[in-house]
Design an enzyme around this catalytic site. Structure first.
Site, PDB file in Angstrom:
ATOM      1  N   THR A  24       0.831  -1.196   0.000  1.00  0.00           N
ATOM      2  CA  THR A  24       0.000   0.000   0.000  1.00  0.00           C
ATOM      3  C   THR A  24       0.867   1.249   0.000  1.00  0.00           C
ATOM      4  O   THR A  24       1.776   1.380   0.817  1.00  0.00           O
ATOM      5  CB  THR A  24      -0.920   0.007   1.237  1.00  0.00           C
ATOM      6  OG1 THR A  24      -1.839  -1.086   1.127  1.00  0.00           O
ATOM      7  CG2 THR A  24      -1.683   1.305   1.352  1.00  0.00           C
ATOM      8  N   HIS A 174      -6.452 -11.089  -2.370  1.00  0.00           N
ATOM      9  CA  HIS A 174      -5.782 -10.815  -1.093  1.00  0.00           C
ATOM     10  C   HIS A 174      -6.539 -11.556   0.009  1.00  0.00           C
ATOM     11  O   HIS A 174      -7.571 -11.103   0.491  1.00  0.00           O
ATOM     12  CB  HIS A 174      -5.766  -9.314  -0.824  1.00  0.00           C
ATOM     13  CG  HIS A 174      -4.776  -8.894   0.223  1.00  0.00           C
ATOM     14  ND1 HIS A 174      -4.082  -9.792   1.009  1.00  0.00           N
ATOM     15  CD2 HIS A 174      -4.357  -7.663   0.624  1.00  0.00           C
ATOM     16  CE1 HIS A 174      -3.286  -9.137   1.843  1.00  0.00           C
ATOM     17  NE2 HIS A 174      -3.438  -7.840   1.620  1.00  0.00           N
ATOM     18  N   ASN A 177      -3.196 -10.830   5.718  1.00  0.00           N
ATOM     19  CA  ASN A 177      -2.868  -9.539   6.331  1.00  0.00           C
ATOM     20  C   ASN A 177      -4.068  -8.762   6.861  1.00  0.00           C
ATOM     21  O   ASN A 177      -4.083  -7.539   6.808  1.00  0.00           O
ATOM     22  CB  ASN A 177      -2.100  -8.655   5.349  1.00  0.00           C
ATOM     23  CG  ASN A 177      -0.814  -9.282   4.889  1.00  0.00           C
ATOM     24  OD1 ASN A 177      -0.833 -10.380   4.332  1.00  0.00           O
ATOM     25  ND2 ASN A 177       0.299  -8.625   5.094  1.00  0.00           N
ATOM     26  N   TYR A 179      -7.309  -8.537   5.892  1.00  0.00           N
ATOM     27  CA  TYR A 179      -8.394  -8.041   5.043  1.00  0.00           C
ATOM     28  C   TYR A 179      -9.523  -9.074   4.955  1.00  0.00           C
ATOM     29  O   TYR A 179      -9.493 -10.094   5.636  1.00  0.00           O
ATOM     30  CB  TYR A 179      -7.829  -7.597   3.697  1.00  0.00           C
ATOM     31  CG  TYR A 179      -6.912  -6.408   3.884  1.00  0.00           C
ATOM     32  CD1 TYR A 179      -7.425  -5.123   3.995  1.00  0.00           C
ATOM     33  CD2 TYR A 179      -5.535  -6.572   4.047  1.00  0.00           C
ATOM     34  CE1 TYR A 179      -6.605  -4.028   4.242  1.00  0.00           C
ATOM     35  CE2 TYR A 179      -4.704  -5.484   4.286  1.00  0.00           C
ATOM     36  CZ  TYR A 179      -5.244  -4.221   4.386  1.00  0.00           C
ATOM     37  OH  TYR A 179      -4.424  -3.148   4.649  1.00  0.00           O
ATOM     38  N   ASN A 231      -0.704 -15.012  10.861  1.00  0.00           N
ATOM     39  CA  ASN A 231      -0.159 -13.656  10.892  1.00  0.00           C
ATOM     40  C   ASN A 231      -0.923 -12.812  11.926  1.00  0.00           C
ATOM     41  O   ASN A 231      -2.125 -12.595  11.780  1.00  0.00           O
ATOM     42  CB  ASN A 231      -0.282 -13.022   9.507  1.00  0.00           C
ATOM     43  CG  ASN A 231       0.357 -11.646   9.418  1.00  0.00           C
ATOM     44  OD1 ASN A 231       0.833 -11.102  10.408  1.00  0.00           O
ATOM     45  ND2 ASN A 231       0.366 -11.083   8.225  1.00  0.00           N
TER      46      ASN A 231
END
Length: 362
Positions: A24, A174, A177, A179, A231
């Protein structure tokens, strides 16, 4: 050096095994279209075997923060077409990463002013960039209804069609992480008791529905997926990720996708555990929540057979000529924190290639 050897699989033909990871950078116009600097930025890095873009929202209800770009309108398609043409003109290959924020977001960060919604009404842990340039705590999201879940799947499919119209070589879902896809997978963000929560099969249902919808539009050979088992970034919690991700990768393995993009974790060695369950192309990301990926560390991952390709993040920010620097064993420039997130070229497209560096210090 394995990193610099070409790679040929049934769906990917790459001149080297160095992948630019999605990052990003918050360079878009107010409507979510990428700025002209975005085309310059990616074209500068076209020596990568493959570029994966920053996360792009598939619909305004999935915008995670202000200035994150979208892929939902004709203006977005036109803006991204300038990017893909620049990359292809420089000899590169580029996939669009589709990133739905889910619980990530804020009415003052979104172009449509909506309240974010996720699998459950669990707020994100970190503050959100707002349109006015400030930050605010993420609000408590709404729990998505079944109808909203179905619409989100449709949004991924529509954005995939837009990505192809914009000239992308493929798309990456995605699923990592923090999302939306990851939110359905994780323990603390999916508290549902319907067919999208509770059991492993239910928690991975959304990820598989999205994958199937995207593959139906693009063809599975143009679809990758990124996962980050265990994560803890942005307040995520997965106490025992192995059973769920073994099952998920097992399901995905039969779908003939372009690749699996997998982040490793200090508490769960995902590469070692899941590589035997995936016979297709595997991209390793070993720098998540760790020191930036170094070429020597990436080389070891390839030599050990844990992956076919390795993605670099921070190294690509500061080194547009990263592949050349690896080839000639040149020092890597460090990232400048100023300009990491911003509106213009400073800290974005003004990192010099090595020849420019030599001229600057001569």
């Amino acid at each position: 050096m394995l990193l610099l050897t070409d790679y040929h699989a049934s769906h990917l033909h790459l001149p080297n095994r160095v992948v630019m990871a999605p990052m990003t950078r918050l360079r878009s116009h107010p409507d979510g279209s990428p700025t002209d600097d975005v085309a310059t930025y990616y074209a500068q890095r076209a020596d990568a075997g493959l570029i994966v873009t920053e996360g792009i929202w598939p619909h305004s209800t999935g915008q995670s923060e202000a200035w994150v770009p979208g892929l939902a309108t004709e203006a977005h398609i036109a803006g991204w077409r300038r990017v893909t043409e620049a990359v292809h003109g420089a000899g590169g290959r580029i996939f669009a990463q589709l990133m739905h924020g889910g619980r990530w977001g804020h009415p003052l960060a979104r172009i449509d002013g909506t309240l974010p919604a996720g699998p459950s009404a669990v707020p994100a842990a970190d503050p959100v960039h707002l349109i006015d340039g400030g930050k605010a705590a993420a609000p408590r999201p709404r729990a998505m209804t079944r109808a909203e879940i179905a619409r989100a799947v449709e949004h991924y499919a529509a954005a995939t069609a837009n990505a192809l119209a914009a000239g992308f070589d493929g798309v990456e879902i995605h699923g990592a992480n923090s999302y939306l896809v990851h939110q359905f997978l994780a323990d603390n963000t999916n508290l549902r008791t319907d067919e999208y929560g509770g059991t492993i099969a239910n928690r991975m249902r959304f990820a598989l529905e999205v994958t199937d919808a995207v593959a139906a539009v693009a063809g599975p050979h143009r679809v990758g997926i990124r996962l980050s088992p265990g994560n803890p970034q942005f307040g995520m919690h997965e106490a025992d990720p192995a059973p769920l991700y073994r099952a998920l990768v097992g399901e995905l393995a039969g779908r003939d996708l372009a690749y699996l993009h997998l982040t490793d974790n200090d508490d769960y060695p995902a590469l070692a555990d899941l590589r035997p369950r995936w016979s297709g192309t595997l991209i390793a990301n070993i720098g998540e929540n760790r020191a930036p990926t170094a070429p020597a560390a990436a080389e070891r991952v390839l030599a050990d057979g844990r992956a076919d390709l390795v993605s670099f993040g921070r190294a690509f920010i500061a080194n547009p000529d990263l592949v050349s620097r690896i080839r000639h064993d040149r020092a890597l420039a460090p990232v400048r924190e100023d300009g990491l997130y911003g509106r213009g070229p400073a800290g974005y497209t003004d990192y010099p290639a090595w020849i420019d560096h030599d001229e600057r210090v001569a």
